[in-house]
Scaffold this motif. Structure first.
Motif, PDB file in Angstrom:
ATOM      1  N   ILE A 188       0.877  -1.172   0.000  1.00 49.24           N
ATOM      2  CA  ILE A 188       0.000   0.000   0.000  1.00 49.24           C
ATOM      3  C   ILE A 188       0.914   1.221   0.000  1.00 49.24           C
ATOM      4  O   ILE A 188       1.892   1.269   0.762  1.00 49.24           O
ATOM      5  CB  ILE A 188      -0.901   0.050   1.251  1.00 49.24           C
ATOM      6  N   LYS A 189       0.564   2.186  -0.854  1.00 52.23           N
ATOM      7  CA  LYS A 189       1.414   3.368  -0.957  1.00 52.23           C
ATOM      8  C   LYS A 189       0.738   4.569  -0.313  1.00 52.23           C
ATOM      9  O   LYS A 189      -0.489   4.698  -0.326  1.00 52.23           O
ATOM     10  CB  LYS A 189       1.703   3.675  -2.428  1.00 52.23           C
ATOM     11  N   CYS A 190       1.557   5.447   0.240  1.00 55.51           N
ATOM     12  CA  CYS A 190       1.036   6.663   0.871  1.00 55.51           C
ATOM     13  C   CYS A 190       1.935   7.836   0.533  1.00 55.51           C
ATOM     14  O   CYS A 190       3.173   7.722   0.558  1.00 55.51           O
ATOM     15  CB  CYS A 190       0.964   6.492   2.383  1.00 55.51           C
ATOM     16  N   GLU A 191       1.303   8.961   0.234  1.00 59.54           N
ATOM     17  CA  GLU A 191       2.038  10.183  -0.060  1.00 59.54           C
ATOM     18  C   GLU A 191       1.356  11.361   0.617  1.00 59.54           C
ATOM     19  O   GLU A 191       0.124  11.427   0.649  1.00 59.54           O
ATOM     20  CB  GLU A 191       2.068  10.413  -1.574  1.00 59.54           C
ATOM     21  N   GLN A 192       2.152  12.272   1.154  1.00 60.52           N
ATOM     22  CA  GLN A 192       1.580  13.500   1.721  1.00 60.52           C
ATOM     23  C   GLN A 192       2.276  14.714   1.095  1.00 60.52           C
ATOM     24  O   GLN A 192       3.484  14.703   0.885  1.00 60.52           O
ATOM     25  CB  GLN A 192       1.680  13.506   3.262  1.00 60.52           C
ATOM     26  N   ASN A 193       1.470  15.712   0.800  1.00 58.25           N
ATOM     27  CA  ASN A 193       2.009  16.933   0.180  1.00 58.25           C
ATOM     28  C   ASN A 193       1.913  18.126   1.127  1.00 58.25           C
ATOM     29  O   ASN A 193       1.823  19.271   0.703  1.00 58.25           O
ATOM     30  CB  ASN A 193       1.298  17.220  -1.146  1.00 58.25           C
ATOM     31  N   LEU A 194       1.925  17.832   2.432  1.00 62.24           N
ATOM     32  CA  LEU A 194       1.796  18.879   3.449  1.00 62.24           C
ATOM     33  C   LEU A 194       3.148  19.373   3.952  1.00 62.24           C
ATOM     34  O   LEU A 194       3.186  20.281   4.781  1.00 62.24           O
ATOM     35  CB  LEU A 194       0.969  18.338   4.628  1.00 62.24           C
ATOM     36  N   GLY A 195       4.214  18.728   3.516  1.00 59.69           N
ATOM     37  CA  GLY A 195       5.529  19.116   4.015  1.00 59.69           C
ATOM     38  C   GLY A 195       5.793  18.650   5.432  1.00 59.69           C
ATOM     39  O   GLY A 195       6.684  19.163   6.111  1.00 59.69           O
ATOM     40  N   HIS A 196       5.014  17.684   5.909  1.00 57.75           N
ATOM     41  CA  HIS A 196       5.178  17.176   7.272  1.00 57.75           C
ATOM     42  C   HIS A 196       6.415  16.300   7.391  1.00 57.75           C
ATOM     43  O   HIS A 196       6.857  15.679   6.427  1.00 57.75           O
ATOM     44  CB  HIS A 196       3.941  16.377   7.690  1.00 57.75           C
ATOM     45  N   ASP A 197       6.941  16.254   8.629  1.00 53.75           N
ATOM     46  CA  ASP A 197       8.122  15.434   8.877  1.00 53.75           C
ATOM     47  C   ASP A 197       7.793  14.014   9.303  1.00 53.75           C
ATOM     48  O   ASP A 197       8.631  13.129   9.212  1.00 53.75           O
ATOM     49  CB  ASP A 197       8.975  16.072   9.994  1.00 53.75           C
ATOM     50  N   THR A 198       6.582  13.816   9.820  1.00 48.68           N
ATOM     51  CA  THR A 198       6.244  12.531  10.425  1.00 48.68           C
ATOM     52  C   THR A 198       5.072  11.878   9.714  1.00 48.68           C
ATOM     53  O   THR A 198       4.085  12.542   9.398  1.00 48.68           O
ATOM     54  CB  THR A 198       5.897  12.721  11.912  1.00 48.68           C
TER      55      THR A 198
END
Lengths: 115, 111
Positions: A21-31
């Protein structure tokens, strides 16, 4: 703009298979985190990564292996799938684990069904 | 072991009334408490955070209280609307530690 995205949304597979399962975030979060929500709706943390480094590794079978190629991505690979792995898996991110009181942003979830 | 209990599995409230949800915990001293909303087939959405040294927090029609003596948080939705119907999760956390979620309370606002 999707903040935290996961693919696939649904995953149906047979026992013994290996899946990711893949996950991506575009919020610039570190965690980033992986959670499992079972049929009783309990949401339990599995892993968290801070800047590509594993921080929390709950008691999950080592058939589950997270991989973080960069801080915007956290993928979950599952080997030798079992019936009990059927659940909804949520990816989440937060600004900084060290300030862990920051709110978490969740993805839409991946419903995994093992037959 | 650490335990979080949310008052009931489901709560029915008449539209326009105040809905009050309860979160109790044991064997834990959280630094903060969060409330999330979860709609069917979706991920939880953050609503409010309250820290251990705060008694009350408000955001529009939402109010959260935190009583560390009673080990309890109350979550209020005033002037409730059918669109407020969802599952509400409380979550506790401590510095340098993971966050723990309750099972949630399904809230139904009846028109």
């Amino acid at each position: 703009d999707t903040a935290v995205s996961q693919t696939p949304k649904y995953l149906v597979t047979q026992m013994g298979n290996d899946k990711s399962i893949k996950c991506e975030q575009n919020l610039g979060h570190d965690t980033m985190y992986w959670y499992k929500q079972d049929s009783k709706k309990f949401l339990k943390i599995m892993f968290s990564y801070n800047n590509k480094e594993l921080i929390i590794n709950e008691t999950v079978p080592n058939r589950f292996s997270p991989k973080s190629p960069d801080k915007a991505h956290l993928n979950l690979h599952i080997n030798s799938l079992e019936l009990g792995d059927s659940a909804v898996y949520f990816c989440a991110s937060s600004q900084d684990l060290r300030a862990i009181s920051y709110e978490q942003y969740f993805g839409p979830g991946t419903r995994l069904t093992v037959t | 072991s650490q335990k979080i209990e949310q008052n009931s599995e489901a709560l029915n409230i008449q539209e326009g009334k105040t809905a009050t949800l309860t979160c109790n915990y044991t064997n834990y001293s959280p630094a903060y408490l969060q409330w999330y909303r979860q709609d069917p087939g979706r991920g939880p959405v953050f609503l409010l955070l309250i820290r251990e040294n705060e008694k009350e927090k408000r955001k529009e029609r939402l109010k959260v209280t935190f009583d560390t003596t009673l080990k309890q948080s109350l979550f209020h939705i005033t002037a409730s609307q059918p669109a407020d119907s969802a599952t509400y999760l409380c979550a506790l956390g401590h510095r340098d530690d993971k966050i723990i979620f309750g099972k949630g309370t399904r809230l139904h606002i009846l028109p």
